[in-house]
Design an enzyme around this catalytic site. Structure first.
Site, short mmCIF file in Angstrom:
data_model
loop_
_atom_site.label_atom_id
_atom_site.label_comp_id
_atom_site.label_asym_id
_atom_site.label_seq_id
_atom_site.Cartn_x
_atom_site.Cartn_y
_atom_site.Cartn_z
N GLU A 97 -4.86 -7.66 -6.18
CA GLU A 97 -4.53 -8.16 -6.02
C GLU A 97 -3.98 -8.98 -5.59
O GLU A 97 -3.03 -10.33 -6.35
CB GLU A 97 -3.35 -6.27 -6.48
N ASP B 210 1.57 3.68 2.92
CA ASP B 210 1.57 3.78 3.85
C ASP B 210 3.07 2.92 4.10
O ASP B 210 4.28 3.33 5.04
CB ASP B 210 0.89 1.89 4.34
N THR B 211 3.61 2.25 3.41
CA THR B 211 5.35 2.20 3.58
C THR B 211 5.92 2.63 1.77
O THR B 211 7.83 2.73 1.72
CB THR B 211 5.40 0.77 3.08
N ARG C 2 1.52 -1.11 -0.28
CA ARG C 2 -0.36 0.13 -0.33
C ARG C 2 0.72 1.24 0.35
O ARG C 2 1.43 1.10 0.98
CB ARG C 2 -0.60 -0.42 1.35
N GLY C 3 0.74 1.85 -0.92
CA GLY C 3 1.48 2.90 -1.56
C GLY C 3 1.57 4.38 -0.28
O GLY C 3 2.78 4.64 0.17
#
Length: 1294
Positions: A92, A30-31, A27-28
């Protein structure tokens, strides 16, 4: 292209189809800016191809992402706090887990500041996210999302809660690098034939490389040492290893198991599985438990190389349940039985290389190129022949001979004939050392005496030697020492030499102290020098290459343990042998106490020695001997199984065998032409299985058969004085075959009915046989009854009982007038042969009830004027031969024969045009006639769609007599229209799309041949005297053969332009008797222009090779020096020619180069067909072979050749080679420039031979591509696109 040829290049080490080694799912928000970014950089720095993509807004996964998932080897799923809030991420993840299930891919979860239980059970933020999604999207989708989260939450991975993220990233990178940087195994770069063998394995067992198969499969590769098992396993491992979670290749299992123990091998496997952990196992049982525990959920590729004991398999790969779905276990071994015992799913036998593969592999090692160097061709072929396709031997000897001189090669080859290479010997002998003593003895006996012999025979002999042969030969087969093919035992040449070398090493300096002697010169030395000792157990002496040898009693005196004695000739010299080469004194004796097998062809004495005592003898073979009687006095041979004294032409009597050899099973006396009688007791041999008295021409009678209940085969064929068949007392239900051909028997006894198990009864050429007893109908098992040529047999008996098993009834050449209606009782009859029954006037309608009949032959029945009206009821009839009969018209029902494939109907008097039409076209249909049934032509001939061979030769067919309906016979392959009177062939022949063979011989009114289907390969138009060279169109055909002997009249009176026009229309060259006519010299250009990529050949009358064939020689072969760079893009092919003294049945061309023997030019040659006498006049054979169809150029650069040799072989049916038929021969290289003029190399050759070479100018050639005169084509300058050549021979000044 042949797969085997295509795979001769080096095999690549294929890794897999992956574009990415790692797919990052995250998840972009978040991390992406911290952990994921740092992890991606670390993976990239280690060279691990990684896919990452920042998720955009939306619900649908992009096609690029789906493809990246498909093309990735493993997945890192970074499960952060808000991961489940993204429908993109969950979609995904669903695709990722689906890929894991279907493809067995690896998924590593990284629980980034979340608890694995929250992911697994959808607690905390994950539960909130899913509840939110369920309000917006269908429940079906959210259920799949939940399932994907549960699945990934249960996987092992990393839980990042506290601690250094850098340490976690380093650990993740290390594991990925270690897990998925596959360790490829080193294999030779020149893996000749490997692709072919792997494809062959895949055909046998397609699941071996199928990544979608979730079944656990075990595959065994077996073969003897050095055959390439390990190499095959390595290549397979390199190719498919990337598809598996774990790949492990355990080498040298046999050796390490013995030297280090099974525990060591288990630890090695566990290290491959869990390299980071200490695998503390104290014994094999603990190892088994841990391997099962660690592998049962993992997709594993495990290769166990060189296994030789079941304990090894049970410790490392006990059964399928040990491994996770999709796992593959590959085992290589020399012991096939071991694989069967472990219940492998598939077995593959590693096979030796074929000759061309062997040459290539050897040359890569001996010359560092794929073909032999100059002057080494013959030597290379000798080495390849010696090694016989064993890859180890080819590599070892190739490396050993690298860089050595020709003399050194020759010396080494001479040494190899007696002393094998030690490196090869060590590998092969390892398996021999593991055999027990009796198995070793069996191996050595086969290597020295019995290679290629019948298995039952060898088993019987060696069993009598107390070697437990049935079991022992089975073990040798399982361990790949021998192969059983067609019930014969075969041993590889190098294994045979190894066995003989083991014997030689028993006493290298003194052969008399060895256990077995099998080389003729060694045997000769031991016998003539009286070197024999008690160590000798077997002697094999081939007399074919020896001069006379004198053997004394003293030479054998010390051989007290002799078990096997075989003195023989080669088969080809046995019938044409000279006087006996072995000289014995009349009082000759030899030790026989231990003898089990005595085989002495040409034994020179009148009987066995007086002191002969062989109570353990199993087989006595004394063919071609001088024996008058087998032995003198009483002799007890209780174990004797077989007596064979064939062609012993002095033998006059047989002793009372019931006393001497009561257990005899085979008595073979064929060709004993002086034998007058046999002992009366022979009819009491109750264990005899085979009795062969064939060609005992002086035998007058045979005693009554009293107790021969075991007899299966009885042969009296050729006993021309035997007038009476012996009386049979009691049933002989075991007799299967009875041969009485060419005897003087006048009748069979009624007791013949006692032969209730008889399958074959052969009475052909019994010219005194007048009748058959009705009791013959009691032979319920009879399948084949042959009465061919019984010239006094005027009737066939009434069939009083059903004989359902009779399949073949041969009555050809008998004077039978009619067949009884009761023949319909032969319900199982498949073949009925009545050929040349010249008194036969009719066939009963009862014959039409033979519903199993497939072949009916009435050829030559000259008084037979009709076939049965209901012939069409024979629905299985496939062949009907009716040539040479008086049949004017076939029955209407013939069109109902839907399975008819061969119809031969020539010479049946004169058929009017409508008669032949009726042969195919009359069909019984309901019409308007008074009886409701009428006759009319159908629109097609669908009932004959199976017909493959149609012979309507010699039917006197006139113009228009060939019905157009013939052209719908879509299965027709051979059409014979010879000896008919039509002027032309209908154009519809082009519709026969499977036609290969067209016979038009002696159609003396035929003036032209239309366009033929492209499948035609063979055209016979001999003696078509009205057929002109330019009257045919065959330019679309491939691989043609023309036969035009005694064809058209000389055409010297035609104009040059007319000749060229005809040549352009028909590529068979002039059939003029003047082959040296200058017009012939124009032909190669025309032929090549028309048939640029077509191989064809032609025969025409003549006495000389055409002048344009610029290399010529007397005899059947010619060797030519090749120009530099002769093989260029302009080279088109070879033109070949030979002068034949008379026409043989076949001529074949062979090509050899100084680089390699390529054998036939793609089987290039010519088959000749004719009836009647052989054509005696000289003819010229001319052929063209385009290089585009030559397979020989696939192996090396032809420009490295210095010379080629072309040889011609003429063959006859009863003489495989008749090269003296070829009087002259020649060859010419054809180039593209020859189409516009003469190639410079050819021009120089022609000039040097006295030819004046003149190029015609193109504006006077008078021809365009269509073959029409250019003046009529509208061309303004008169030029042609196809100029011709003209060669004038300079005549010497007178």
């Amino acid at each position: 292209m042949d797969r085997r040829r295509a795979s001769s290049s080096a095999t690549s080490t294929y890794i897999g189809p992956w574009e990415y080694e790692v797919f990052l799912s995250f998840r972009g928000q978040d991390t992406e800016q911290n952990f994921t970014d740092h992890l991606y950089a670390a993976l990239h720095q280690k060279g691990i191809r990684t896919y990452r993509m920042a998720h955009t807004k939306g619900e649908m996964i992009l096609p690029t992402t789906l493809r990246a998932i498909e093309m990735s080897r493993c997945f890192l799923v970074i499960l952060s706090k808000n991961y489940a809030h993204s429908k993109w991420c969950l979609g995904e993840l669903k695709e990722i887990m689906e890929s894991r299930r279907q493809m067995g891919k690896i998924v590593f979860p990284v629980f980034y500041h979340v608890n694995p239980s929250d992911v697994r059970n959808q607690g905390e933020s994950y539960g909130e996210a899913l509840a939110n999604h369920e309000r917006k999207i269908p429940l079906e989708k959210t259920h799949k999302m939940r399932a994907a989260l549960r699945e990934v939450g249960n996987l092992s991975g990393w839980h990042i809660q506290n601690g250094s993220e850098a340490d976690f990233i380093e650990d993740i990178t290390r594991v990925i690098l270690m897990k998925f940087s596959q360790k490829l195994l080193q294999v030779d770069k020149n893996l000749i034939g490997m692709d072919y063998r792997l494809e062959e394995m895949e055909e046998i067992f397609p699941q071996i490389i199928d990544p979608l198969s979730n079944d656990v499969r075990m595959v065994g590769i077996y073969g003897f040492g050095g055959i390439g098992k390990t190499t095959m396993a390595k290549v397979l491992y390199n190719r498919i290893g990337a598809q598996f979670m774990i790949a492990s290749f355990i080498t040298n299992v046999r050796e390490d198991s013995k030297s280090r123990g099974l525990l060591y091998l288990q630890k090695q496997l566990l290290h491959d599985i869990l390299p980071r952990r200490k695998n503390f196992i104290r014994n094999v049982d603990e190892g088994v438990h841990m391997i099962k525990d660690r592998l049962c959920f993992k997709k594993v590729l495990l290769v166990l190389d060189d296994v030789d004991d079941l304990n090894q398999l049970e410790a490392l790969a006990g059964d399928h349940s040990w491994f996770g779905p999709g796992s593959r276990i590959i085992v290589t071994t020399r012991d096939k039985h071991l694989l069967e015992l472990h219940e492998m799913d598939a077995l593959y036998e590693a096979k030796k290389l074929d000759h061309k593969e062997a040459v290539e592999l050897f040359c890569w090692n001996a010359f560092k190129q794929n073909h032999p160097k100059e002057d080494y061709e013959t030597l290379s072929n000798s080495v390849v022949h010696y090694v016989n396709g064993l890859p180890l031997g080819l590599k070892v000897l190739g490396c050993f001979l690298y860089g050595k001189t020709v003399c050194q090669w020759e010396s080494e080859l001479q040494k190899l004939q007696r002393e094998p290479n030690q490196e090869i010997q060590r590998v092969l002998k390892r398996s021999y050392d593991e055999l027990d003593d009796t198995q070793q003895q069996i191996f050595l006996d086969i290597a020295c005496f019995f290679n290629g012999e019948e298995k039952d025979f060898v088993t019987r002999i060696l069993g009598a030697c107390n070697f437990y042969a049935e079991s022992g030969i089975g073990v040798l087969g399982d361990k790949c020492f021998v192969t059983i093919l067609d019930n014969k035992i075969w041993m590889h040449d190098l294994l045979q030499q190894m066995g003989r070398e083991i014997v030689r090493q028993e006493c290298p300096r003194d052969p008399g102290k060895r256990s077995r002697l099998c080389y003729p010169e060694v045997v000769n030395r031991v016998l003539t020098r009286k070197m024999g000792t008690k160590a000798i157990e077997g002697i094999l002496l081939n007399l074919s290459g020896l001069m006379r040898i004198h053997i004394t009693t003293e030479a054998f005196a010390m051989m007290k343990n002799l078990r096997l004695l075989k003195i023989h000739w080669d088969l080809e010299s046995a019938s044409t042998r000279e006087d006996n080469k072995v000289k014995l004194s009349k009082d000759f004796e030899f030790p026989s106490y231990e003898l089990r097998y005595l085989h002495w062809h040409g034994y020179p004495l009148e009987s066995l020695p007086l002191g002969f005592y062989a109570e353990d003898l199993v087989e006595l073979d004394m063919c071609y001997s001088s024996l008058k009687r087998l032995w003198e006095g009483d002799l007890l041979l209780e174990k004797l199984n077989t007596i064979r004294v064939s062609c012993s032409q002095h033998l006059i009597e047989i002793p009372d065998i019931t006393v001497s050899a009561p257990n005899l099973e085979k008595l073979i006396l064929d060709g004993c032409s002086s034998l007058l009688e046999v002992h009366p007791s022979i009819g009491k041999l109750n264990k005899l299985i085979l009795l062969n008295l064939k060609n005992c021409k002086k035998l007058i009678c045979f005693p009554s058969i009293i107790d021969m209940k075991a007899l299966e085969i009885l042969n009296f064929s050729g006993c021309s004085r035997l007038k009476k068949f012996p009386n049979i007392q009691g049933n002989m239900e075991n007799l299967l075959e009875l041969y009485l051909a060419s005897t003087a028997i006048e009748e069979l006894p009624s007791s013949i009915g006692h032969l209730t198990g008889l399958v074959l009864l052969d009475l052909k050429w019994c010219k005194n046989l007048k009748s058959l007893p009705t009791s013959i109908c009691k032979l319920k098992s009879l399948e084949n009854l042959s009465l061919s040529g019984c010239s006094k047999l005027e009737s066939f008996p009434e069939v009083t009982e059903n004989m359902d098993n009779l399949k073949e009834l041969l009555l050809d050449g008998t004077p039978i007038e009619v067949l009884p209606s009761s023949i319909e009782r032969l319900k199982g009859l498949v073949l009925l042969n009545l050929r040349k029954c010249k008194n036969l006037v009719s066939l009963s309608n009862g014959m039409c009830n033979l519903t199993s009949l497939e072949t009916l032959i009435v050829s030559g029945c000259s008084q037979l004027n009709n076939l049965p009206r209901n012939l069409g009821s024979l629905q299985r009839l496939a062949q009907l031969h009716a040539d040479g009969t008086a049949i004017a018209q076939p029955p209407d029902s013939i069109v109902l024969l839907r399975n008819l494939k061969v119809l031969i109907y020539p010479g049946c008097k004169i058929l009017a045009p409508t008669s032949l039409g009726s042969l195919f076209s009359f069909w019984l249909l309901h019409g308007n006639s008074s009886n409701g049934i009428g006759l009319r032509f159908p629109s097609s001939f669908s009932s004959f769609r199976s017909l493959s061979n149609l012979d309507i030769s010699d039917c006197k067919l006139i113009e228009g007599a060939i019905p157009n309906g013939i052209w719908s016979l879509i299965s027709l392959k051979k059409l014979d229209l010879s000896r008919n009177n039509f002027l032309s062939i209908p154009a519809g022949i082009s519709e026969l799309t499977n036609l290969k063979d067209l016979r038009l011989g002696q159609c003396q009114s035929l003036t032209g041949i239309p366009e033929l289907p492209p499948t035609v390969r063979d055209i016979d138009a001999h003696n078509c005297t009205a057929l002109l060279p330019g009257s045919s169109s065959v330019s679309t055909l491939q691989g043609l053969q023309f036969l035009f002997y005694n064809c058209s009249k000389p055409v010297e009176d035609q104009s040059s332009d007319d000749k060229r026009t005809e040549l352009q229309l028909f590529p068979h060259i002039y059939v003029s008797s003047t082959a040296s006519d200058s017009s012939v010299t124009t032909s190669p250009v025309m032929m090549q222009k028309l048939l640029e990529n077509i191989a064809f050949s032609i025969v025409f009358p003549g006495t000389g090779i055409p002048e344009w064939i610029w290399h010529q020689n007397v005899g059947s072969s010619i060797k030519i020096q090749l120009p530099t760079d002769w093989y260029s893009d302009d080279f088109l092919g070879f033109a070949l020619s030979s002068v034949l003294e008379h026409l043989p049945e076949r001529i074949i061309c062979h090509l050899n180069s100084d680089v390699f023997d390529y054998g036939d030019l793609k089987d290039f040659g010519h088959d000749f067909h004719w009836t009647g006498n052989i054509v005696g006049s000289e003819h010229v054979w001319l052929g063209y072979q385009p290089c585009s169809q030559l397979r020989l150029f696939q192996f090396n650069d032809p420009n490295e050749w210095n010379h080629i040799e072309i040889s011609f072989e003429a063959a006859h049916r009863f003489n495989s080679s008749a090269s003296n038929v070829v009087k002259k021969c020649g060859v010419c290289l054809i180039y593209a420039e020859d189409l516009e003029g003469i190639h410079p190399q050819n021009r120089e050759q022609l000039k040097s031979r006295g030819c004046n070479v003149v190029e015609r100018s193109s504006d006077r050639a008078g021809l365009n591509r269509s073959g029409m005169d250019s003046s009529s084509s509208g061309s303004s300058d008169g030029r042609t696109n196809d100029p011709t050549l003209k060669l004038k021979l300079k005549r010497p000044q007178e």
